[in-house]
Design an enzyme around this catalytic site. Structure first.
Site, short mmCIF file in Angstrom:
data_model
loop_
_atom_site.label_atom_id
_atom_site.label_comp_id
_atom_site.label_asym_id
_atom_site.label_seq_id
_atom_site.Cartn_x
_atom_site.Cartn_y
_atom_site.Cartn_z
N ASP A 10 0.84 -1.20 0.00
CA ASP A 10 0.00 0.00 0.00
C ASP A 10 0.88 1.25 0.00
O ASP A 10 1.66 1.47 0.94
CB ASP A 10 -0.88 -0.02 1.25
CG ASP A 10 -2.11 0.86 1.13
OD1 ASP A 10 -2.15 1.71 0.22
OD2 ASP A 10 -3.03 0.71 1.96
N ASP A 11 0.78 2.04 -1.06
CA ASP A 11 1.53 3.30 -1.18
C ASP A 11 3.04 3.10 -1.26
O ASP A 11 3.81 3.97 -0.85
CB ASP A 11 1.22 4.24 -0.01
CG ASP A 11 -0.15 4.89 -0.09
OD1 ASP A 11 -0.92 4.55 -1.01
OD2 ASP A 11 -0.46 5.73 0.78
N CYS A 14 -5.84 4.47 -3.83
CA CYS A 14 -6.07 3.10 -3.40
C CYS A 14 -7.32 2.43 -3.95
O CYS A 14 -7.25 1.35 -4.56
CB CYS A 14 -6.11 3.05 -1.88
SG CYS A 14 -4.66 3.73 -1.06
N HIS A 29 -11.19 -1.69 1.36
CA HIS A 29 -11.35 -0.34 0.80
C HIS A 29 -12.16 -0.31 -0.50
O HIS A 29 -11.87 0.45 -1.42
CB HIS A 29 -9.99 0.32 0.59
CG HIS A 29 -10.09 1.83 0.49
ND1 HIS A 29 -9.05 2.62 0.05
CD2 HIS A 29 -11.11 2.68 0.78
CE1 HIS A 29 -9.42 3.89 0.07
NE2 HIS A 29 -10.66 3.96 0.51
N ASP A 62 -0.29 -0.63 -4.94
CA ASP A 62 -1.59 -0.20 -5.46
C ASP A 62 -1.52 1.16 -6.14
O ASP A 62 -2.41 1.52 -6.91
CB ASP A 62 -2.65 -0.19 -4.36
CG ASP A 62 -2.35 0.79 -3.24
OD1 ASP A 62 -1.18 1.24 -3.10
OD2 ASP A 62 -3.28 1.11 -2.47
#
Length: 485
Positions: free
Chosen positions: A45-46, A85, A144, A322
């Site tokens: 993530d990120d 995301c 999410h 992502d």
């Protein structure tokens, strides 16, 4: 009479029991077919484009992912479907440009629980497709894609779910014992500039000018649909749950989506890991490096579980981020690419991407072809053989990697609000803040200028490239649905 082979999985304490039932005539026998491959998605993530050793960064410690890269194909021009995301996940889970079904924006905070906000139930996911093909499917980590009941992962094809539904989560429960935490604040006490030591292991920072989102508000850790108290550092909890899934279903075909929340904010590192990076003077960067190290260690443990259970050679493994890293927020680097998360420049949508498929793809190779996370679903369809319920936008990843010249003129498209981009072969146009007129677009030759430093939109020799790309963008834009939220 045709022979039918029915595979039925019964979950027991021993794992998954397979048995076959053959129809008449009794003398018929099933063909010797190879078992279908397992599918493992490891999604950071990120994570910035430059934040892995195998991507050329000598200042980070990612030995496990680097070792995995030596057994995989490293794709240097891999793209996601959005620079943040939620719509990125909607893209790779459905194999469709999320704008086709109105999934344009990134819900945060209370919007996650809006009954109209989430991945539409009629959109088939890769989990639903594989579930219907007899696979056992699991999601560990971040969802999410909607927090209301209609959007729960188990209503999108996942047999098992352990994780949370919103955009982020703290890595340990309050009061965050045994960790060091970096929290964004709108303001600090008088006399303090930029940073404030609020406690022995708590730093407030005003460098972003706003508060840390209320990540844990109405956002419990869930097992299936029930809240649980998770005391372990959440990256470690993800490792535990993922390895358990792999061990329990080692005799069945399975699909596991491991959706890390590292290295997404809030920045929160285990103190024992933080000690490994004592030479890094900036505590902001030090926390990030420690989070990344634990993410790397988790990936290594999951991959070792494949080895130990004899599933390595029958598992397609894909590791990617992502979206690009938010540099100012977390210190994540996307170099040499321009900008980061939220941007339509390369740093927002081009990501690290590693794929290992023993017997299908060359280990330890590098692929410079344009690939997309849209390609994951079509790749699965290619080896399962039955058609998806909807038309997919991606390509078979194996064919793209094996025949890179076949996609030299590939077109990829993005839009979010007033930001937009399209890539066609080596050429790309970007509208960073508006796309209403040709003068708002910039033109780049990515073959010569991957950092997007040289805008060619005003150059007379390249005006035709700009016009051609604008026509293609407008044609694709007309195919897209109105935003659903």
């Amino acid at each position: 009479m045709r022979v039918a082979l029915i595979c039925h999985c019964v979950v027991t304490g021993m794992g998954c029991l397979l048995f076959s039932i053959l129809t008449t005539p009794a003398s018929a026998s099933a063909p010797d077919l190879p078992p279908p491959p397992n599918v493992l998605l490891l999604v950071a993530d990120d994570l910035g484009y430059a934040e892995l050793g195998c991507q050329g960064n000598a200042s980070v410690k990612t030995p496990e992912i680097d070792a995995f890269s030596a057994t995989a194909v490293r794709c240097t021009q891999a793209y996601v479907t959005a620079p943040n995301c939620s719509p990125s996940r909607a893209g790779f889970l459905t194999g469709r440009i999320p704008l086709r079904f109105g999934y344009e924006f990134n819900p945060i905070g209370a919007r996650n629980e809006d009954p109209q906000t989430g991945l539409p139930p009629k959109q088939e996911t890769i989990a639903e497709y594989l579930h219907d093909a007899g696979y056992t499917t699991g999601l560990v980590g971040k969802w999410h894609l909607g927090g209301a009941a209609d959007f729960h992962p188990q209503r999108h094809g996942f047999d098992e779910f352990f994780g949370f539904l919103h955009e982020g989560h703290y890595f340990v429960p309050s009061p965050w014992n045994q960790t060091t935490t970096w929290i964004r604040r709108k303001g600090l006490p008088r006399g303090h500039i930029d940073r404030y030591q609020a406690g022995p292991n708590l730093i407030y920072s005003s460098h972003m000018g706003h508060d840390e989102p209320d990540y844990d508000a109405n956002n419990p850790i869930l097992r299936e649909g029930q809240p649980v108290i998770e005391e372990a550092y959440f990256t470690d909890a993800i490792t535990r749950e993922a390895t358990s899934f792999i061990q329990r279903y080692r005799t069945c075909p399975w699909f596991l989506y491991v959706a890390y929340n590292a290295v997404h904010s809030p920045l929160q590192a285990k103190n024992e890991t933080l000690e490994r990076f004592a030479s890094e003077e900036d505590i902001h960067r030090r926390i990030f490096l420690a989070m990344l190290y634990d993410l790397d260690r988790s990936v290594g443990e999951i991959l070792r579980t494949l080895e130990e259970t004899g599933q390595r050679d029958n598992t397609l493994v894909v590791l990617f981020s992502d979206n690009g890293g938010p540099t100012k927020e977390t210190t994540a680097s996307n170099l040499p690419l321009r900008d980061g998360k939220g941007s339509m420049y390369e740093g927002g949508i081009r990501v690290p991407f590693l794929v290992r498929w023993p017997g299908q793809l060359e280990a330890g190779s590098v692929c410079d072809a344009t690939v997309s996370t849209l390609d994951l679903f079509p790749t699965v369809v290619s080896f399962i053989g039955s058609a998806s319920q909807v038309e997919l936008d991606g390509l078979d990843l194996a064919k793209v990697i094996q025949s890179p010249k076949s996609v030299e003129d590939r077109v990829l498209y993005w839009r979010q609000g007033k930001r937009a981009a399209i890539r066609d072969g080596r050429w790309k146009i970007v509208a960073p803040s508006g796309y209403d007129s040709p003068s708002q677009w910039q033109l780049f030759d990515l073959a010569e200028d991957p950092a997007e430093k040289n805008d060619l939109s005003g150059h007379p020799d390249h005006r035709q490239h700009l016009k051609d790309l604008l026509r293609k963008w407008q044609a694709l834009n007309r195919q897209m649905a109105e935003p659903i939220f």
